[in-house]
Design an enzyme around this catalytic site. Sequence first.
Site, PDB file in Angstrom:
ATOM      1  N   SER A 178       4.804   9.430  12.823  1.00 57.90           N
ATOM      2  CA  SER A 178       6.250   9.268  12.961  1.00 57.90           C
ATOM      3  C   SER A 178       6.778   9.999  14.199  1.00 57.90           C
ATOM      4  O   SER A 178       6.121  10.880  14.743  1.00 57.90           O
ATOM      5  CB  SER A 178       6.918   9.820  11.699  1.00 57.90           C
ATOM      6  OG  SER A 178       8.210   9.298  11.564  1.00 57.90           O
ATOM      7  N   GLU A 237      10.540   5.368  17.542  1.00 60.09           N
ATOM      8  CA  GLU A 237      10.717   4.839  16.183  1.00 60.09           C
ATOM      9  C   GLU A 237      12.144   5.154  15.701  1.00 60.09           C
ATOM     10  O   GLU A 237      12.861   4.277  15.260  1.00 60.09           O
ATOM     11  CB  GLU A 237       9.678   5.503  15.274  1.00 60.09           C
ATOM     12  CG  GLU A 237       9.737   5.052  13.831  1.00 60.09           C
ATOM     13  CD  GLU A 237       8.856   5.906  12.934  1.00 60.09           C
ATOM     14  OE1 GLU A 237       8.445   7.024  13.361  1.00 60.09           O
ATOM     15  OE2 GLU A 237       8.584   5.485  11.798  1.00 60.09           O
ATOM     16  N   HIS A 238      12.533   6.430  15.787  1.00 59.72           N
ATOM     17  CA  HIS A 238      13.880   6.868  15.408  1.00 59.72           C
ATOM     18  C   HIS A 238      14.584   7.419  16.626  1.00 59.72           C
ATOM     19  O   HIS A 238      14.016   8.237  17.345  1.00 59.72           O
ATOM     20  CB  HIS A 238      13.822   7.993  14.362  1.00 59.72           C
ATOM     21  CG  HIS A 238      13.031   7.651  13.145  1.00 59.72           C
ATOM     22  ND1 HIS A 238      11.725   8.073  12.969  1.00 59.72           N
ATOM     23  CD2 HIS A 238      13.350   6.952  12.029  1.00 59.72           C
ATOM     24  CE1 HIS A 238      11.283   7.634  11.799  1.00 59.72           C
ATOM     25  NE2 HIS A 238      12.231   6.953  11.205  1.00 59.72           N
ATOM     26  N   ASP A 253      16.109   7.537   6.224  1.00 62.95           N
ATOM     27  CA  ASP A 253      14.791   7.636   5.585  1.00 62.95           C
ATOM     28  C   ASP A 253      14.878   7.289   4.104  1.00 62.95           C
ATOM     29  O   ASP A 253      13.939   6.742   3.526  1.00 62.95           O
ATOM     30  CB  ASP A 253      14.247   9.071   5.692  1.00 62.95           C
ATOM     31  CG  ASP A 253      13.832   9.431   7.104  1.00 62.95           C
ATOM     32  OD1 ASP A 253      13.677   8.517   7.928  1.00 62.95           O
ATOM     33  OD2 ASP A 253      13.668  10.642   7.378  1.00 62.95           O
ATOM     34  N   HIS A 292       6.388  16.104   9.051  1.00 65.85           N
ATOM     35  CA  HIS A 292       5.631  15.015   8.423  1.00 65.85           C
ATOM     36  C   HIS A 292       4.135  15.189   8.592  1.00 65.85           C
ATOM     37  O   HIS A 292       3.354  14.917   7.691  1.00 65.85           O
ATOM     38  CB  HIS A 292       6.008  13.668   9.057  1.00 65.85           C
ATOM     39  CG  HIS A 292       7.137  12.977   8.367  1.00 65.85           C
ATOM     40  ND1 HIS A 292       7.014  12.480   7.101  1.00 65.85           N
ATOM     41  CD2 HIS A 292       8.395  12.696   8.767  1.00 65.85           C
ATOM     42  CE1 HIS A 292       8.167  11.917   6.746  1.00 65.85           C
ATOM     43  NE2 HIS A 292       9.018  12.036   7.737  1.00 65.85           N
ATOM     44  N   HIS A 346      -3.228 -39.477  20.741  1.00 65.35           N
ATOM     45  CA  HIS A 346      -1.845 -39.007  20.672  1.00 65.35           C
ATOM     46  C   HIS A 346      -0.912 -40.136  21.118  1.00 65.35           C
ATOM     47  O   HIS A 346       0.098 -40.417  20.477  1.00 65.35           O
ATOM     48  CB  HIS A 346      -1.632 -37.791  21.581  1.00 65.35           C
ATOM     49  CG  HIS A 346      -2.084 -36.489  20.996  1.00 65.35           C
ATOM     50  ND1 HIS A 346      -3.387 -36.223  20.696  1.00 65.35           N
ATOM     51  CD2 HIS A 346      -1.383 -35.370  20.650  1.00 65.35           C
ATOM     52  CE1 HIS A 346      -3.479 -34.992  20.202  1.00 65.35           C
ATOM     53  NE2 HIS A 346      -2.276 -34.453  20.164  1.00 65.35           N
ATOM     54  N   ASN A 383      -3.398   6.182   6.185  1.00 68.57           N
ATOM     55  CA  ASN A 383      -4.099   6.973   7.199  1.00 68.57           C
ATOM     56  C   ASN A 383      -4.794   6.033   8.191  1.00 68.57           C
ATOM     57  O   ASN A 383      -4.650   4.818   8.131  1.00 68.57           O
ATOM     58  CB  ASN A 383      -5.091   7.941   6.545  1.00 68.57           C
ATOM     59  CG  ASN A 383      -6.189   7.203   5.761  1.00 68.57           C
ATOM     60  OD1 ASN A 383      -6.454   6.024   5.997  1.00 68.57           O
ATOM     61  ND2 ASN A 383      -6.804   7.898   4.828  1.00 68.57           N
ATOM     62  N   TYR A 385       0.848  -1.192   0.000  1.00 70.25           N
ATOM     63  CA  TYR A 385       0.000   0.000   0.000  1.00 70.25           C
ATOM     64  C   TYR A 385       0.883   1.240   0.000  1.00 70.25           C
ATOM     65  O   TYR A 385       1.781   1.369   0.832  1.00 70.25           O
ATOM     66  CB  TYR A 385      -0.893   0.020   1.240  1.00 70.25           C
ATOM     67  CG  TYR A 385      -1.891   1.144   1.168  1.00 70.25           C
ATOM     68  CD1 TYR A 385      -3.152   0.943   0.607  1.00 70.25           C
ATOM     69  CD2 TYR A 385      -1.562   2.432   1.593  1.00 70.25           C
ATOM     70  CE1 TYR A 385      -4.055   1.977   0.497  1.00 70.25           C
ATOM     71  CE2 TYR A 385      -2.467   3.470   1.483  1.00 70.25           C
ATOM     72  CZ  TYR A 385      -3.713   3.247   0.929  1.00 70.25           C
ATOM     73  OH  TYR A 385      -4.601   4.280   0.809  1.00 70.25           O
ATOM     74  N   GLN A 436     -10.786   0.352   1.332  1.00 73.87           N
ATOM     75  CA  GLN A 436     -11.291  -0.522   0.257  1.00 73.87           C
ATOM     76  C   GLN A 436     -10.147  -1.230  -0.466  1.00 73.87           C
ATOM     77  O   GLN A 436     -10.298  -2.371  -0.928  1.00 73.87           O
ATOM     78  CB  GLN A 436     -12.187   0.265  -0.716  1.00 73.87           C
ATOM     79  CG  GLN A 436     -11.524   1.395  -1.489  1.00 73.87           C
ATOM     80  CD  GLN A 436     -11.532   2.728  -0.730  1.00 73.87           C
ATOM     81  OE1 GLN A 436     -11.677   2.753   0.497  1.00 73.87           O
ATOM     82  NE2 GLN A 436     -11.368   3.831  -1.436  1.00 73.87           N
ATOM     83  N   GLU A 478      -2.227 -35.299  29.707  1.00 71.71           N
ATOM     84  CA  GLU A 478      -3.076 -34.360  28.982  1.00 71.71           C
ATOM     85  C   GLU A 478      -4.394 -34.992  28.540  1.00 71.71           C
ATOM     86  O   GLU A 478      -5.234 -34.320  27.949  1.00 71.71           O
ATOM     87  CB  GLU A 478      -2.304 -33.791  27.782  1.00 71.71           C
ATOM     88  CG  GLU A 478      -1.055 -33.033  28.229  1.00 71.71           C
ATOM     89  CD  GLU A 478      -0.430 -32.169  27.142  1.00 71.71           C
ATOM     90  OE1 GLU A 478      -0.865 -32.241  25.979  1.00 71.71           O
ATOM     91  OE2 GLU A 478       0.500 -31.400  27.480  1.00 71.71           O
ATOM     92  N   GLN A 484      11.289  15.752  11.592  1.00 70.43           N
ATOM     93  CA  GLN A 484      10.241  14.823  12.010  1.00 70.43           C
ATOM     94  C   GLN A 484       8.904  15.526  12.059  1.00 70.43           C
ATOM     95  O   GLN A 484       7.905  15.025  11.552  1.00 70.43           O
ATOM     96  CB  GLN A 484      10.588  14.282  13.402  1.00 70.43           C
ATOM     97  CG  GLN A 484       9.895  12.980  13.701  1.00 70.43           C
ATOM     98  CD  GLN A 484      10.297  11.935  12.691  1.00 70.43           C
ATOM     99  OE1 GLN A 484      11.461  11.786  12.375  1.00 70.43           O
ATOM    100  NE2 GLN A 484       9.329  11.215  12.143  1.00 70.43           N
TER     101      GLN A 484
END
Lengths: 435, 435
Positions: A238, A328-329, A362, A263, A421, A215, A130, A192, A416, A260
């Site tokens: 981010s 994250e960073h 990046d 973004h 088994h 998003n 995506y 979708q 068990e 940062q």
Amino acid sequence: MLRIIHQQTEARTELQRICARTHDDQVFRKEATVREILQAVRRQGDTALLRYTADFDHQTLTADELRIRGSELDAAYQQVSRELLDAIRLACRNIEAFHRQRMPKSWVQFHDDNVVLGKRYTPVDRAGIYVPGGRAAYPSTVLMNAIPAQVAGVPRIVMVTPPGEHKSLNPAILVAAQEAGITEIYRIGGAQAIAALAYGTDTIPNVNVITGPGNIYVTLAKKLVYGIVGIDSLAGPSEVLIIADSTANPVHVATDLLAQAEHDPMAAAILITTDMALAETVAAQVAHQLRDHPRQTLTEKAIAHHGVAIVVESLEAAAELSNQFAPEHLELEVADPWQLLEHIRHAGAIFLGHHTPEAVGDYLAGPNHTLPTSGAARYASALGAETFMKHSSLIQYSPVALHKVAGAIDVLTQAEGLPSHGASVQRRTQPGSTD
Amino acid sequence: MLRIIHQQTEARTELQRICARTHDDQVFRKEATVREILQAVRRQGDTALLRYTADFDHQTLTADELRIRGSELDAAYQQVSRELLDAIRLACRNIEAFHRQRMPKSWVQFHDDNVVLGKRYTPVDRAGIYVPGGRAAYPSTVLMNAIPAQVAGVPRIVMVTPPGEHKSLNPAILVAAQEAGITEIYRIGGAQAIAALAYGTDTIPNVNVITGPGNIYVTLAKKLVYGIVGIDSLAGPSEVLIIADSTANPVHVATDLLAQAEHDPMAAAILITTDMALAETVAAQVAHQLRDHPRQTLTEKAIAHHGVAIVVESLEAAAELSNQFAPEHLELEVADPWQLLEHIRHAGAIFLGHHTPEAVGDYLAGPNHTLPTSGAARYASALGAETFMKHSSLIQYSPVALHKVAGAIDVLTQAEGLPSHGASVQRRTQPGSTD
């Protein structure tokens, strides 16, 4: 505008608030919408897909127009500069080289009594990538998702991205896709598109793994289809956390924070420093650089709501606050970043020293820029070739090996309460005894 | 009772139906209940936890009673046989040895111009292991989850399991936990236990990764908290697919099918064979062995609803049907299993040859028995030490290395419209030029 905090309790609370900025109960309400979209695409296929594209992307398409034609792919090369193409190719080479390192390899081991154990790694059959549209239509996103899938050896990789005005797509994205070896691209986006990739339609193949950012609707859709397909992660906004000592350049630190913040208004930019004077200079620099910033409004918002400078006693204290946030960073702009690294437990990617701005990672250093956000670095890692691979355990026993463990298995199956088994071993080791 | 199918189209449809047996829309309705439980535990902590334990497990506990006391742990050893303890210890050794193989290792690489790239692997801080109660209270579950966490080096591992009558726990589970080095155990279960592990309460620590099987409420709870914590997988009911040729022993094949079916009425047991006579003998054997089976009712249900024998033309055709199903467990009871393996793409664990019943892998061969179900083997793998680990990318650039890529990064940041990304490199490579 960049607040400065000295008090440790306040710092902790503030970091927790910023880290949890996306764990919002409001999100639950959007789930109903997303669930409806998933069900519609699952049941009505292309019909629902085209309807949502008209509704949300305001583009009226036929099923035939979903897939990008070869002529459009060719034309994209005419619309990007030679310099951009070269930069994309440099990034491709570095990303591929890094992702080929330490790839999981199949193995078998031979044990006593002809027991064979091992793991066999294989790529998934089909992967779906995506790529967001609009403001966040980044060629780097294409490379960071497509190249690991190629390195994994996925036989069929498809890409989806929402159409812009006049059904158009960003040419840089189409060029990046082709440079990464992808030519099966569909102009659909949103929840979708995730539904189409998870369930398949007449036009779109269902895939086994879906990766890529999006998003909140895309992210919720990925969460809901997880289990039907694999996903990379649930990407939140981010974030960067910079640990700096007095050797750091405040202009660089300020620029990195803004890189940062620019973004997204939800992006987080955090400085933790042992140097009070540095914190003040950085705050002034942030204000200064914001003055004529081309993305001023959203960047200011991010700094105001999710930006902070924290002054601490020691680098160890800075590392511990950073571990709680699990950024994250993480940039280590300190005199000895490798020493400080020993105190770091959780971070998606770590940028060491004064000459490694996050932007290097990046775009083109090689490691993936798809990284765990919102504290997920406590348990998750960067996207990689292994995101598109899985393994099967391999087990082979011999008659004598099975005989040796038959007693132990018998005791365990009794504990068990699973008689067949037990019988599956007994009937092989004591022929005729139980039948 | 075990239906035999010859027709390939029917076989495909039937396998799809069995594979999708858990993707039920009904599940969505249970989500509302689970969401309510998660919210209550998140907001009210121990109070909610104790209330749900009274409601669902019918055990009235105080917060002090949640954690298993040392005296209870000691007492458990008096309640298991020497043989069971020995069997648990044998399983421990084999599971640990297998999981220590090919552990992810941190690495760095040095490139031209003093560029350093690498990956640094670290364990999560805290892991939570869910062990079901009642009929499915298995010591093997404890070992298969706890040992990989130990091998990963997780500093704090906690276990939760629902209390039985008189607040009791299965002693075999308590012994298995201790043999795997776990002594922090809480008597809570269900969705409320998952909530406690995800959010933390006054008594229960929040963890970073939750693993272990459970009923539909536990599985839904894991799905809903995924993103706040990591999880192993969304475990569905168990399944085996056996590919057999005329060299297979029909009594063994039938027993192996029943060993799967006896787990759960939703378990699936599938035979694909090139030998019509074998299919018929296996079907007769299944009926015969079911006659006085101690778990007859549920096992019959599983065989009737999710059992099938499919007769195919060739082993390649069998492999392709198996790939479409992507079974959790795959037995290759054929003359040359390693040759057939080349045609297998998706399976959680593969048992090769005539002397490797699945039970060997369920208990003690070493590989994990927590495996992808319901077709998830198309993209997912067995639980392993890496389930409890994550890595950070490492990047260090030098001034000269940064200078060399500055132009390419500049072009890319312009294409993506991110000025501070560009500035973060320019300000380092062209001091004074832009400030």
